[in-house]
Design a protein around this motif. Structure first.
Motif, PDB file in Angstrom:
ATOM      1  N   SER A 103       0.832  -1.209   0.000  1.00 59.89           N
ATOM      2  CA  SER A 103       0.000   0.000   0.000  1.00 59.89           C
ATOM      3  C   SER A 103       0.866   1.259   0.000  1.00 59.89           C
ATOM      4  O   SER A 103       1.852   1.350   0.732  1.00 59.89           O
ATOM      5  CB  SER A 103      -0.909   0.028   1.230  1.00 59.89           C
ATOM      6  OG  SER A 103      -1.757  -1.093   1.259  1.00 59.89           O
ATOM      7  N   GLY A 117       1.218   4.859  -8.375  1.00 57.49           N
ATOM      8  CA  GLY A 117       0.298   3.810  -7.960  1.00 57.49           C
ATOM      9  C   GLY A 117      -0.280   3.009  -9.114  1.00 57.49           C
ATOM     10  O   GLY A 117      -0.372   3.476 -10.237  1.00 57.49           O
ATOM     11  N   TYR A 118      -0.649   1.779  -8.809  1.00 63.64           N
ATOM     12  CA  TYR A 118      -1.435   0.954  -9.721  1.00 63.64           C
ATOM     13  C   TYR A 118      -2.567   0.326  -8.911  1.00 63.64           C
ATOM     14  O   TYR A 118      -2.519   0.290  -7.685  1.00 63.64           O
ATOM     15  CB  TYR A 118      -0.591  -0.109 -10.438  1.00 63.64           C
ATOM     16  CG  TYR A 118       0.199  -1.039  -9.547  1.00 63.64           C
ATOM     17  CD1 TYR A 118      -0.293  -2.296  -9.207  1.00 63.64           C
ATOM     18  CD2 TYR A 118       1.449  -0.669  -9.053  1.00 63.64           C
ATOM     19  CE1 TYR A 118       0.433  -3.160  -8.397  1.00 63.64           C
ATOM     20  CE2 TYR A 118       2.179  -1.534  -8.242  1.00 63.64           C
ATOM     21  CZ  TYR A 118       1.670  -2.773  -7.919  1.00 63.64           C
ATOM     22  OH  TYR A 118       2.389  -3.626  -7.104  1.00 63.64           O
ATOM     23  N   GLY A 119      -3.599  -0.112  -9.615  1.00 64.15           N
ATOM     24  CA  GLY A 119      -4.788  -0.564  -8.904  1.00 64.15           C
ATOM     25  C   GLY A 119      -5.538   0.602  -8.292  1.00 64.15           C
ATOM     26  O   GLY A 119      -6.276   0.432  -7.311  1.00 64.15           O
ATOM     27  N   VAL A 120      -5.376   1.787  -8.861  1.00 64.84           N
ATOM     28  CA  VAL A 120      -5.989   2.992  -8.317  1.00 64.84           C
ATOM     29  C   VAL A 120      -7.521   2.871  -8.356  1.00 64.84           C
ATOM     30  O   VAL A 120      -8.097   2.537  -9.386  1.00 64.84           O
ATOM     31  CB  VAL A 120      -5.547   4.236  -9.110  1.00 64.84           C
ATOM     32  CG1 VAL A 120      -6.224   5.484  -8.564  1.00 64.84           C
ATOM     33  CG2 VAL A 120      -4.028   4.379  -9.061  1.00 64.84           C
ATOM     34  N   SER A 222      -3.960   2.879  -3.298  1.00 67.83           N
ATOM     35  CA  SER A 222      -3.371   2.147  -4.410  1.00 67.83           C
ATOM     36  C   SER A 222      -2.117   1.432  -3.920  1.00 67.83           C
ATOM     37  O   SER A 222      -1.679   1.640  -2.791  1.00 67.83           O
ATOM     38  CB  SER A 222      -3.012   3.104  -5.552  1.00 67.83           C
ATOM     39  OG  SER A 222      -2.081   4.071  -5.105  1.00 67.83           O
ATOM     40  N   GLU A 255      -4.869  -5.538 -14.364  1.00 69.30           N
ATOM     41  CA  GLU A 255      -5.764  -5.156 -13.262  1.00 69.30           C
ATOM     42  C   GLU A 255      -7.117  -5.840 -13.393  1.00 69.30           C
ATOM     43  O   GLU A 255      -7.700  -6.294 -12.392  1.00 69.30           O
ATOM     44  CB  GLU A 255      -5.919  -3.637 -13.225  1.00 69.30           C
ATOM     45  CG  GLU A 255      -4.689  -2.907 -12.758  1.00 69.30           C
ATOM     46  CD  GLU A 255      -4.795  -1.398 -12.871  1.00 69.30           C
ATOM     47  OE1 GLU A 255      -4.014  -0.681 -12.229  1.00 69.30           O
ATOM     48  OE2 GLU A 255      -5.695  -0.919 -13.609  1.00 69.30           O
TER      49      GLU A 255
END
Length: 263
Positions: A103, A117-120, A222, A255
């Motif tokens: 995180s 970030g990824y998975g925002v 994210s 994702e």
């Protein structure tokens, strides 16, 4: 007189030259080594999970690790870490980067460097419980009761969230994060504090489990790729890789597959 004047300037030049070499040296070191050392806990589906049957790491972070390694033309050397030791292991330079569903938060950014970030908009704290108990747990207040047993893994943000928000519930620390859903399923605890993406994975795998608040997470955040501070060139490179993956649709595909459960 001139000597006294130029000596401080010379020292500054040497200092900034040394800093520049440090910044440029990390990628060069990885290329010379022929491997990139990646720290991972290997206990977090669907992010980074060590499949004991195949001996291979699986999940979106495993995929991203392969892409980063391929972009550099090197192989991956996985370095096992744990949630309680993740920060110190990174500070100690045991690996070049860490990927395991980490995180992005202020506490980490203060002492370490984190990628974009990824998975925002996908990640958030939620709960996992038995399907038979799903109607009992609609709010944090429903969970924060003395007769509710909450199981958490040590060292990560799940534990911090539980301690910050659950003052009455019975907290049970269980070191093997990947085994906590099964502990809930068989009745050794009532609730697991987890992430929405992890909850989604486990309710698909075990029909005895439910995530009643998965669409209403308590928090939103994210994930990012973790590394030591002070190497802006390397951080820029990692962010460049992520930007390219966003642009060509690869990141969205990953994702969808791992975090949204959409093939």
């Amino acid at each position: 007189m001139l000597k006294k004047f130029f000596l401080p300037i010379l020292m500054l030049i040497i200092f900034f030259a040394a800093v520049k070499n440090v910044e440029a040296g990390h990628i060069e070191e990885i290329l010379a080594r022929g491997t990139i050392k990646i720290g991972t806990t290997g206990d977090y589906k669907p992010m980074s999970y060590l499949n004991k049957e195949t001996g291979e790491y699986e999940g979106i972070d495993a995929e991203l690790s392969k892409i980063i390694a391929e972009s550099l033309g090197v192989k991956i050397e996985y370095i096992p870490t744990t949630w309680p030791t993740l920060t110190q292991d990174t500070l100690d330079g045991k690996f070049d980067i860490a990927l395991c569903g980490i995180s992005r938060n202020y506490a980490r950014e203060k002492v370490l460097a984190m990628s974009d970030g990824y998975g925002v908009g996908i990640f958030g704290k939620t709960v996992l419980c038995r399907k038979s108990d799903a109607k009992k747990f609609k709010t944090l207040a429903d969970i924060d009761k003395k007769n509710v047993r909450v199981m958490i893994n040590p060292g990560g943000t799940n534990e911090k969230f539980a301690h910050a928000n659950l003052k009455n519930a019975t907290l049970i620390v269980f070191e093997k994060n990947a085994e906590i859903p099964h502990q809930i399923s068989i009745g050794n605890a009532d609730i697991m504090i987890t992430e929405t993406v992890e909850a989604l994975t486990y309710i698909k795998a075990d029909k005895n489990l439910a995530a009643p608040l998965i669409n209403e997470p308590f928090t939103k955040h994210s994930c990012g790729i973790l590394m030591q501070k002070g190497d802006q060139e390397f951080l820029n490179y990692i962010n460049f890789v992520l930007a390219e993956l966003r642009m060509d649709g690869t990141l969205e595909r990953l994702e969808n597959k791992y975090l949204r459960g959409v093939e």
